[in-house]
Design a protein around this motif. Structure first.
Motif, PDB file in Angstrom:
ATOM      1  N   HIS A  95     -10.119  -5.926  -3.193  1.00 36.84           N
ATOM      2  CA  HIS A  95      -9.010  -6.726  -3.726  1.00 36.84           C
ATOM      3  C   HIS A  95      -8.460  -7.723  -2.705  1.00 36.84           C
ATOM      4  CE1 HIS A  95      -9.043  -3.593  -6.836  1.00 36.84           C
ATOM      5  NE2 HIS A  95      -9.065  -2.734  -5.843  1.00 36.84           N
ATOM      6  N   ILE A  98      -7.016 -11.279  -4.132  1.00 33.64           N
ATOM      7  CA  ILE A  98      -5.751 -11.254  -4.872  1.00 33.64           C
ATOM      8  C   ILE A  98      -4.601 -10.849  -3.962  1.00 33.64           C
ATOM      9  CG2 ILE A  98      -6.053  -8.875  -5.698  1.00 33.64           C
ATOM     10  CD1 ILE A  98      -4.424 -11.835  -7.576  1.00 33.64           C
ATOM     11  N   LYS A 101      -3.538 -13.990  -2.106  1.00 32.59           N
ATOM     12  CA  LYS A 101      -2.794 -14.915  -2.953  1.00 32.59           C
ATOM     13  C   LYS A 101      -1.373 -14.432  -3.214  1.00 32.59           C
ATOM     14  CE  LYS A 101      -6.922 -16.689  -5.281  1.00 32.59           C
ATOM     15  NZ  LYS A 101      -7.718 -16.707  -6.537  1.00 32.59           N
ATOM     16  N   ASP A 102      -1.218 -13.129  -3.467  1.00 34.13           N
ATOM     17  CA  ASP A 102       0.123 -12.593  -3.735  1.00 34.13           C
ATOM     18  C   ASP A 102       1.001 -12.624  -2.491  1.00 34.13           C
ATOM     19  OD1 ASP A 102      -0.418 -12.163  -6.355  1.00 34.13           O
ATOM     20  OD2 ASP A 102      -0.581  -9.985  -6.245  1.00 34.13           O
ATOM     21  N   SER A 106       4.867 -14.422  -1.384  1.00 37.26           N
ATOM     22  CA  SER A 106       5.799 -13.305  -1.387  1.00 37.26           C
ATOM     23  C   SER A 106       7.038 -13.598  -0.538  1.00 37.26           C
ATOM     24  CB  SER A 106       5.109 -12.047  -0.845  1.00 37.26           C
ATOM     25  OG  SER A 106       4.846 -12.191   0.542  1.00 37.26           O
ATOM     26  N   TYR A 145      -5.510  -2.236  -6.322  1.00 38.47           N
ATOM     27  CA  TYR A 145      -4.337  -3.101  -6.179  1.00 38.47           C
ATOM     28  C   TYR A 145      -3.875  -3.607  -7.537  1.00 38.47           C
ATOM     29  CZ  TYR A 145      -1.481  -7.063  -4.638  1.00 38.47           C
ATOM     30  OH  TYR A 145      -0.451  -7.956  -4.435  1.00 38.47           O
ATOM     31  N   GLN A 147      -0.850  -6.443  -9.233  1.00 37.22           N
ATOM     32  CA  GLN A 147       0.090  -7.498  -8.871  1.00 37.22           C
ATOM     33  C   GLN A 147       1.512  -6.939  -8.901  1.00 37.22           C
ATOM     34  OE1 GLN A 147      -1.478 -10.729 -11.547  1.00 37.22           O
ATOM     35  NE2 GLN A 147      -1.285 -11.896  -9.646  1.00 37.22           N
ATOM     36  N   GLY A 148       2.213  -7.085  -7.795  1.00 43.66           N
ATOM     37  CA  GLY A 148       3.525  -6.494  -7.622  1.00 43.66           C
ATOM     38  C   GLY A 148       3.540  -5.431  -6.534  1.00 43.66           C
ATOM     39  N   HIS A 150       2.615  -5.805  -3.567  1.00 44.95           N
ATOM     40  CA  HIS A 150       3.135  -6.423  -2.344  1.00 44.95           C
ATOM     41  C   HIS A 150       4.669  -6.426  -2.335  1.00 44.95           C
ATOM     42  CE1 HIS A 150       3.269  -9.686  -5.248  1.00 44.95           C
ATOM     43  NE2 HIS A 150       4.054 -10.359  -4.443  1.00 44.95           N
ATOM     44  N   SER A 223       7.034  -4.804 -15.282  1.00 45.56           N
ATOM     45  CA  SER A 223       7.253  -5.032 -13.846  1.00 45.56           C
ATOM     46  C   SER A 223       8.423  -4.208 -13.325  1.00 45.56           C
ATOM     47  CB  SER A 223       7.500  -6.520 -13.574  1.00 45.56           C
ATOM     48  OG  SER A 223       8.683  -6.971 -14.206  1.00 45.56           O
ATOM     49  N   THR A 227       7.073  -1.885 -10.291  1.00 37.56           N
ATOM     50  CA  THR A 227       7.492  -2.209  -8.914  1.00 37.56           C
ATOM     51  C   THR A 227       8.858  -1.631  -8.567  1.00 37.56           C
ATOM     52  OG1 THR A 227       8.655  -4.276  -9.452  1.00 37.56           O
ATOM     53  CG2 THR A 227       6.266  -4.416  -9.145  1.00 37.56           C
ATOM     54  N   HIS A 231      10.415  -6.531  -8.075  1.00 40.16           N
ATOM     55  CA  HIS A 231       9.912  -7.851  -8.462  1.00 40.16           C
ATOM     56  C   HIS A 231      10.962  -8.655  -9.224  1.00 40.16           C
ATOM     57  CE1 HIS A 231       6.894 -10.872  -9.526  1.00 40.16           C
ATOM     58  NE2 HIS A 231       7.353 -10.843 -10.766  1.00 40.16           N
TER      59      HIS A 231
END
Length: 387
Positions: A95, A98, A101-102, A106, A145, A147-148, A150, A223, A227, A231
């Motif tokens: 991963h 991604i 990118k995240d 952040s 992983y 998204q979120g 991070h 989300s 998270t 988030h």
């Protein structure tokens, strides 16, 4: 003239009374803060540390101060800086793209970052955050992983500060509370969200019926649960207070809090046109209304709802919940694959390698509290999905 004099005197007396009340309130707050600090000092100084008592007090009162939080969170999570091995020699995992990118976008929303970091600081912190996330994922190849993730790591970085302590806590969270979120798909998380409407039906049936008439699915709070609101809320103090409760409580508390937040705005929701996009858009913005002034009341309501409507009762009322998904086997821990079980009954805490910087002695090993009765019932009924 006499009336004016009397009015002036009354105003003076009222001002004096208000001043006296303000001084009394200020003194009372100061006393409460002293008692709060003294309670944590007592809880952290006992040998061994009573983890159950520490969790209970942290969940209901919060840590409030950074220098308390950085010692309490690892203890209630049963993680220590010695739990993780050295950084893997290679940070390779599936991963990397991604994550990059995240991480690159952040930390700009949180007030603690936005107000404190220069562009140079932000770039450095993002690089450190990327290394942290990649290290945990490289060490745990079974974790996927999302998204979120991070955002979760960012909260720990800000709260715990010390790299090894942060990495240990993130590793521990990833393998317990967030285990189901880090499977190849989000089926188990969707199952958890399917319990939101049965919970809302308990709280306010007309609200739940209205949302169903709008053909609304509970994705608007994905989300929030995924998270732990990191988030969707920008104030670090508010996030920290929520995490005080989440780290010290039942693993489904974030879902119950989500329901409480929606129910809190039921009159506004019921006043909307029964249109999917309108209602979904309104609900998705609700975490912005969680502030320092109401967070305690919301958490109190969520804890009360958890006791009044335990998870197994929601499973019985849910038509969307597929119990078989909660017992899917995991290649790493085939006999204990459920996050729900591991989160409420993790392994005993290991003794920290060193005490806090104030020189107090390290806590001895301590076992976490046994699962509460409703948790055992929930597991028996198949409600094994903690977020």
């Amino acid at each position: 003239r006499g009336a004016l004099h009397r009015a002036t005197q009354e105003a003076v007396e009222a001002a004096r009374a208000e001043g006296a009340e303000a001084m009394a309130a200020s003194s009372e707050r100061a006393l409460q803060e002293q008692q709060h600090l003294a309670t944590f000092a007592a809880l952290l100084s006992t040998r061994p540390v009573d983890i159950e008592a520490l969790r209970t007090y942290t969940a209901t009162h919060g840590t409030k101060y950074e220098n308390i939080r950085e010692h309490v969170w690892p203890l209630v999570l049963c993680s220590t800086a010695t739990d993780v091995a050295d950084t893997p020699s290679t940070l390779e995992h599936d991963h990397l793209d991604i994550v990059a990118k995240d991480v690159a976008r952040s930390q700009w929303k949180l007030d603690a970052c936005r107000h404190s970091y220069s562009p140079e600081d932000l770039a450095r912190h993002r690089e450190e955050l990327g290394c942290l996330v990649n290290s945990v994922l490289a060490r745990n190849k079974h974790l996927h992983y999302f998204q979120g993730y991070h955002d979760i790591a960012t909260v720990l970085v800000l709260a715990l500060r010390e790299r090894r302590k942060v990495e240990s806590a993130l590793d521990r969270l990833s393998n317990t509370y967030f285990r189901e979120c880090m499977r190849p798909g989000l089926q188990q998380v969707m199952q958890l969200l399917s319990l939101l409407f049965p919970l809302l039906a308990h709280m306010h049936a007309p609200l739940e019926q209205f949302l169903r008439r709008c053909d609304l699915a509970p994705y608007f709070c994905l989300s929030w649960v995924l998270t732990w609101f990191s988030h969707d809320i920008a104030e670090m103090d508010v996030i920290a207070r929520l995490w005080d409760a989440f780290l010290s409580s039942h693993p489904m508390l974030p879902l119950y809090l989500s329901a409480v937040i929606v129910n809190e705005h039921r009159e506004e929701v019921l006043g909307l046109s029964c249109d999917f996009s309108t209602v979904h858009s309104f609900l998705a913005r609700l975490p912005a209304f969680v502030t320092e002034s109401n967070v305690e009341a919301l958490l109190s309501e969520a804890r009360a709802a958890l006791l009044a409507f335990p998870p197994h009762t929601l499973v019985e009322k849910s038509t969307e919940y597929d119990r078989s998904l909660m017992f899917s086997k995991h290649p790493v821990v085939p006999e204990r694959s459920m996050t729900f079980e591991m989160a409420v009954n993790p392994r005993p805490c290991a003794a920290p390698s060193s005490g806090p910087p104030d020189g107090t002695a390290p806590a001895a090993a301590s076992s976490p509290p046994p699962p509460p009765e409703d948790v055992a019932e929930a597991k028996a009924h198949g409600a094994g999905a903690g977020a």
